[in-house]
Design a protein around this motif. Structure first.
Motif, PDB file in Angstrom:
ATOM      1  N   ILE A   1       0.824  -1.202   0.000  1.00 26.00           N
ATOM      2  CA  ILE A   1       0.000   0.000   0.000  1.00 26.00           C
ATOM      3  C   ILE A   1       0.855   1.249   0.000  1.00 26.00           C
ATOM      4  CG2 ILE A   1      -1.773   1.275   1.294  1.00 26.00           C
ATOM      5  CD1 ILE A   1      -2.660  -1.447   2.430  1.00 26.00           C
TER       6      ILE A   1
ATOM      7  N   ASP B   1       1.516   2.015  -3.398  1.00 21.46           N
ATOM      8  CA  ASP B   1       0.322   1.883  -4.252  1.00 21.46           C
ATOM      9  C   ASP B   1       0.551   0.796  -5.310  1.00 21.46           C
ATOM     10  OD1 ASP B   1      -2.216   2.306  -5.293  1.00 21.46           O
ATOM     11  OD2 ASP B   1      -1.564   3.923  -6.620  1.00 21.46           O
TER      12      ASP B   1
ATOM     13  N   GLN C   1      -6.546   1.689  -0.037  1.00 28.16           N
ATOM     14  CA  GLN C   1      -5.819   1.544   1.219  1.00 28.16           C
ATOM     15  C   GLN C   1      -6.139   0.245   1.941  1.00 28.16           C
ATOM     16  OE1 GLN C   1      -3.395   3.961   2.257  1.00 28.16           O
ATOM     17  NE2 GLN C   1      -3.813   4.377   0.084  1.00 28.16           N
TER      18      GLN C   1
ATOM     19  N   GLY D   1     -10.513   4.017  -0.051  1.00 27.46           N
ATOM     20  CA  GLY D   1      -9.372   4.890  -0.297  1.00 27.46           C
ATOM     21  C   GLY D   1      -9.125   5.347  -1.707  1.00 27.46           C
TER      22      GLY D   1
END
Length: 599
Positions: free
Chosen positions: A445, A448, A475, A557
């Motif tokens: 995360i 990304d 997320q 997210g």
């Protein structure tokens, strides 16, 4: 539904009404006529209509009799009905009937439907179901025959395939007006005999070949060759330089603005900055979600976007009427307010805002002030169309683990990464570096870098492949979809294996659709049981589910606009640069398979 008359069957009727010897069925009085033939607005014009066709444009007082219906259009603008020259109805997640119900109040009177999404799942039977539905609505539903099913035969598993014989048979039908987007431009340019057989079958029947040329070329040999082979139009233009090059070579550029692909701002510069003639420019939607249709509109919205970017209103309307009709060789029936044409018309209360007051199809008012003025039957699809999730064993966390090679000794490992571009169909081929833990790599995360999986849902083998994607910003949790162009296999993105398995199994149980999960809980589900692509429910119901899905994306997210539209193209192995199918990663610039790891 009122019968549609061929012009050859009503020439005498048209002459008698135009001369006043017979009276019109309908007369629209005192309109500001948007004449797309000459790109001018002519005030105080009447239009006389009989048998669903226009008999006279001008002073129609002599055509009015006791039984003639009249519409006072004082202060209104009268335009031809809007035409969407390239649309996949399946991408609205609605049946054709529900789609028609949603778009007619927005002035849309005709669409050129390419049903290659359902064709990849259900083949010619799926195409036939949608064509039949199109015959049961006032909306003019034209069909182009899917050309590339599967899009990449050796690189993915689909639910069906269309042979040259299948395509040629389809093209012989009157209901099919052309060839669906020829995505396999490498085969066109290499002279592949099967692909050129498809082109020949289309040209021999004097039908339009719709194109799909997304390579930045600016008029080079490749684009010239593709057009020379017969490609008449292209909706995959994202740069104004390429749009200008295509128009200069006589190719219609279909400038796209849908729920996910917002190309008008850039591509329209070919018109606004270069001041060229716009006759080869069209406006299309390609893919539009129901919430978009209900909240901002359809072709009325796309015309408005062109006007906002500096195009004169009359010119923008030409791009969604006469230009589209001429592109498909249909100007003898539609595209302008002219004698003999079908009375498919739009009355606008505001020209620059493209505010639709009335939609008239075949001489009948079908919508007024945003409301449908007629009843349409509900759609009902056969059971075979709703049983397309051929995944027979539940997915587990083990299915989503990615092991590194046993002989790899480093603590980190380089991986190929699909980089998405928000609101565009293209992707970027990126590289990433992941930490190895106990012989496996996972989503990271902090970078990304998220796992993405594609699983065959058609053949029963459950073959699957995995890679990594960046740009979604999730997320926690996972998302899954069976809307995954073009093969429409089951695609899952996630931060952890448990939620990825839950998302996948949820869609198997639902018969397909879209889902968002977080920490073992389903946040939102949009069931799409028809081929895993569409729902029989009303547009308002599906739009509500789509809105819930979008909100759930934000909850986990993701900041993107319409992220499911972007996700849906991760497996489309005909657009640069990097894609993932159930058979593995594909470098779609060089059309070669790649491993997960960049070793």
């Amino acid at each position: 539904m009122t019968k549609r008359y061929k012009r050859s069957d009503v020439t005498q009727e048209l002459v008698l009404v135009a001369s006043g010897a017979k009276k019109a069925d309908l007369v629209i009085k005192n309109a500001n006529l948007i004449n797309v033939n000459t790109a001018e607005i002519i005030p105080h014009m009447d239009v006389a209509i009989t048998k669903g066709r226009i008999a006279l444009v001008g002073d129609a007082a002599h055509t009015i009799g006791p039984k003639t219906k009249c519409i006072d259009a004082t202060g209104l603008y009268l335009a031809p009905g809007f035409i969407d020259g390239h649309i996949h109805v399946e991408s609205s997640m609605l049946t054709v009937k529900e789609y028609a119900r949603a778009v007619m109040p927005h002035g849309t009177t005709a669409i050129m439907m390419d049903p290659h999404e359902i064709a990849n799942v259900l083949g010619t039977e799926g195409i036939g179901l949608m064509i039949q539905e199109g015959k049961e609505v006032p909306l003019n539903v034209y069909t182009t025959m899917p050309s590339c099913v599967p899009a990449t035969a050796d690189l993915e598993t689909t639910g069906a395939s269309l042979s040259l014989r299948d395509i040629a048979h389809g093209l012989s039908q009157d209901t099919i007006i052309g060839l669906g987007e020829m995505m396999n431009y490498p085969a066109v340019l290499s002279g592949d005999s099967n692909v050129h057989g498809i082109l020949k079958a289309t040209l021999d029947r004097h039908k339009t070949i719709t194109g799909h040329y997304c390579v930045p070329d600016e008029g080079g040999p490749g684009l010239n060759a593709y057009i020379a082979a017969g490609a008449n139009c292209c909706h995959e233009t994202t740069r104004h330089e390429d749009a200008l090059a295509k128009m200069r070579l006589g190719m219609y550029v279909q400038i796209r603005e849908g729920s996910g692909w917002c190309d008008v701002k850039e591509t329209i510069k070919a018109i606004t900055e270069h001041q060229v003639d716009s006759r080869f420019a069209c406006l299309v939607s390609d893919d539009t979600h129901p919430d978009t249709l209900l909240s901002v509109g359809h072709m009325d919205y796309i015309i408005r976007r062109a006007i906002e970017e500096g195009v004169r209103p009359v010119v923008a309307i030409q791009m969604a009427t006469i230009n589209a009709a001429e592109c498909f060789g249909l100007a003898h029936d539609l595209g302008s307010v002219s004698p003999g044409k079908w009375a498919d018309l739009v009355l606008l209360s505001d020209l620059t805002k493209v505010t639709v007051a009335k939609t008239i199809i075949n001489g009948q008012v079908v919508a007024e002030n945003g409301q449908l003025k007629m009843t349409l039957p509900s759609a009902s699809y056969p059971e075979f169309a709703k049983k397309t999730m051929h995944i027979y064993e539940p997915l587990t966390v083990e299915n989503f683990k990615i092991a590194v090679p046993n002989d790899y000794a480093e603590s980190t490992i380089p991986v190929h990464v699909i980089g998405i571009i928000e609101a565009q169909a293209g992707t970027l081929h990126k590289k990433g570096m992941l930490t190895i833990k106990e012989g496996f790599v996972s989503s990271d995360i902090s970078q990304d870098l998220l796992k993405v999986a594609v699983i065959d849902r058609h053949s029963g083998t459950q073959s699957m492949s995995m890679s990594f994607v960046t740009g979604f910003g999730i997320q926690e949790g996972a998302v899954a979809s069976t809307v995954a162009h073009d093969a429409h296999n089951l695609c899952i993105i996630g931060t952890n294996d448990e939620d990825m398995a839950l998302a996948a199994n949820t869609l198997v149980d639902a018969g397909g659709g879209q889902v968002v999960v977080q920490n073992g809980k389903v946040l939102a589900l949009n069931p799409l049981p028809i081929a895993g692509l569409m729902s029989e429910d009303p547009a308002t119901v599906v739009a509500k589910r789509v809105a819930e899905i979008d909100e759930a994306w934000k909850t986990i997210g993701c900041p993107l606009h319409s992220p499911f539209m972007t996700m849906a193209l991760l497996s489309l192995a005909v657009i640069p640069e990097l894609r993932l199918t159930n058979k593995g990663l594909v470098d779609t610039v060089n059309f070669v398979a790649l491993p997960i790891f960049d070793l």
